[in-house]
Design a protein around this motif. Structure first.
Motif, short mmCIF file in Angstrom:
data_model
loop_
_atom_site.label_atom_id
_atom_site.label_comp_id
_atom_site.label_asym_id
_atom_site.label_seq_id
_atom_site.Cartn_x
_atom_site.Cartn_y
_atom_site.Cartn_z
N ALA A 75 0.67 -1.48 -0.60
CA ALA A 75 0.80 0.47 -0.26
C ALA A 75 1.08 1.20 0.28
O ALA A 75 0.64 1.94 -0.79
N HIS A 76 1.87 1.41 0.36
CA HIS A 76 2.85 2.32 0.89
C HIS A 76 4.05 2.62 -0.25
O HIS A 76 4.29 3.20 -0.88
N TRP A 77 3.88 1.52 -1.40
CA TRP A 77 4.69 1.50 -2.47
C TRP A 77 3.82 2.66 -3.44
O TRP A 77 3.82 3.35 -4.17
N PHE A 78 2.10 2.03 -3.32
CA PHE A 78 1.25 2.26 -4.53
C PHE A 78 1.12 3.96 -4.25
O PHE A 78 1.13 5.52 -4.91
N GLU A 79 1.36 3.89 -2.89
CA GLU A 79 1.16 5.94 -2.71
C GLU A 79 2.67 6.43 -2.77
O GLU A 79 2.30 7.41 -3.34
N LEU A 80 3.26 5.80 -2.94
CA LEU A 80 4.67 6.74 -3.42
C LEU A 80 5.05 7.04 -4.94
O LEU A 80 5.19 7.57 -5.08
N VAL A 81 4.18 5.88 -5.72
CA VAL A 81 4.06 5.78 -7.33
C VAL A 81 2.98 7.15 -7.46
O VAL A 81 3.41 7.90 -8.31
N GLN A 82 2.12 7.03 -6.55
CA GLN A 82 1.13 8.46 -6.94
C GLN A 82 2.22 10.28 -6.99
O GLN A 82 1.99 10.84 -7.12
N GLN A 83 2.70 9.55 -5.55
CA GLN A 83 3.08 11.34 -5.14
C GLN A 83 4.96 11.28 -6.86
O GLN A 83 5.05 12.14 -7.25
N GLN A 84 5.72 10.02 -6.63
CA GLN A 84 5.90 10.78 -8.24
C GLN A 84 5.74 10.57 -9.14
O GLN A 84 6.03 11.76 -9.76
N ALA A 85 3.99 10.81 -9.32
CA ALA A 85 3.62 10.13 -11.01
C ALA A 85 3.00 12.20 -10.61
O ALA A 85 3.30 12.67 -11.56
N ALA A 86 2.81 12.44 -9.36
CA ALA A 86 2.85 13.93 -9.29
C ALA A 86 4.14 14.99 -8.86
O ALA A 86 4.07 16.10 -8.76
N GLY A 87 4.68 14.41 -9.17
CA GLY A 87 6.37 14.81 -9.01
C GLY A 87 6.81 15.57 -7.91
O GLY A 87 7.61 16.69 -7.39
#
Length: 164
Positions: A75-87
């Protein structure tokens, strides 16, 4: 039938046999060619039935070929992937090893292995390297983890951010 050809019964088995007329159920008396005998589970089936739960009760899982030690970590990996996509973060990496002590040769000629710390996640935020590890209350108290966390600070100057 000769007496020495039959398997020996214990006293208790003999008394039960004399009272009931039913032979004792032992492996020695089982007929290997009995077509009505129930099949025994294979060794793999026995091992699967005995499988112990994980030490910290985590559930290993996988998503798109990436294996995670727990659902919380995934779940934390998914959060970090979203943060990376948001820049917000960049250079997101998973399961990054850090060498804490180098491989050394002992006086007797044998080698001592290197000591490593494997971080769950690393990424760059505002030009600074961030190292994160997903930990439960119990794993946060693990002595080996605490020692490696301290060595990370000493050797690399990195504070490990613990995710609850």
């Amino acid at each position: 039938m000769r007496d020495d050809a039959r398997p020996v019964m214990t006293t208790a088995q003999r008394r039960i046999y004399e009272k009931t007329g039913n032979p004792p159920q032992t492996a020695a008396l089982d007929d290997p060619l009995d077509p009505f005998e129930s099949p025994r589970p294979s060794l793999a089936e026995q091992m699967a039935a005995r499988k112990k739960p994980a030490k910290y009760r985590n559930t290993k899982c996988e998503h798109e070929g990436i294996k995670f030690d727990s659902r919380r970590e995934m779940a934390h990996w998914f959060e970090l992937v979203q943060q990376q996509a948001a820049g917000l973060i960049s250079d997101l990496r998973l399961q990054v090893p850090f060498v804490l002590t180098e491989r050394k040769q002992r006086d007797d000629g044998t080698w001592e292995r290197a000591s490593k710390y494997v971080a769950d996640f690393t990424y760059m935020r505002r030009g600074k390297l961030v190292v994160e590890d997903v930990k439960s209350e119990a794993t946060r108290k693990n002595r080996a983890y605490i020692q490696k966390r301290k060595q990370m600070l000493d050797k690399h100057g990195i504070t490990v951010k613990e995710i609850k």
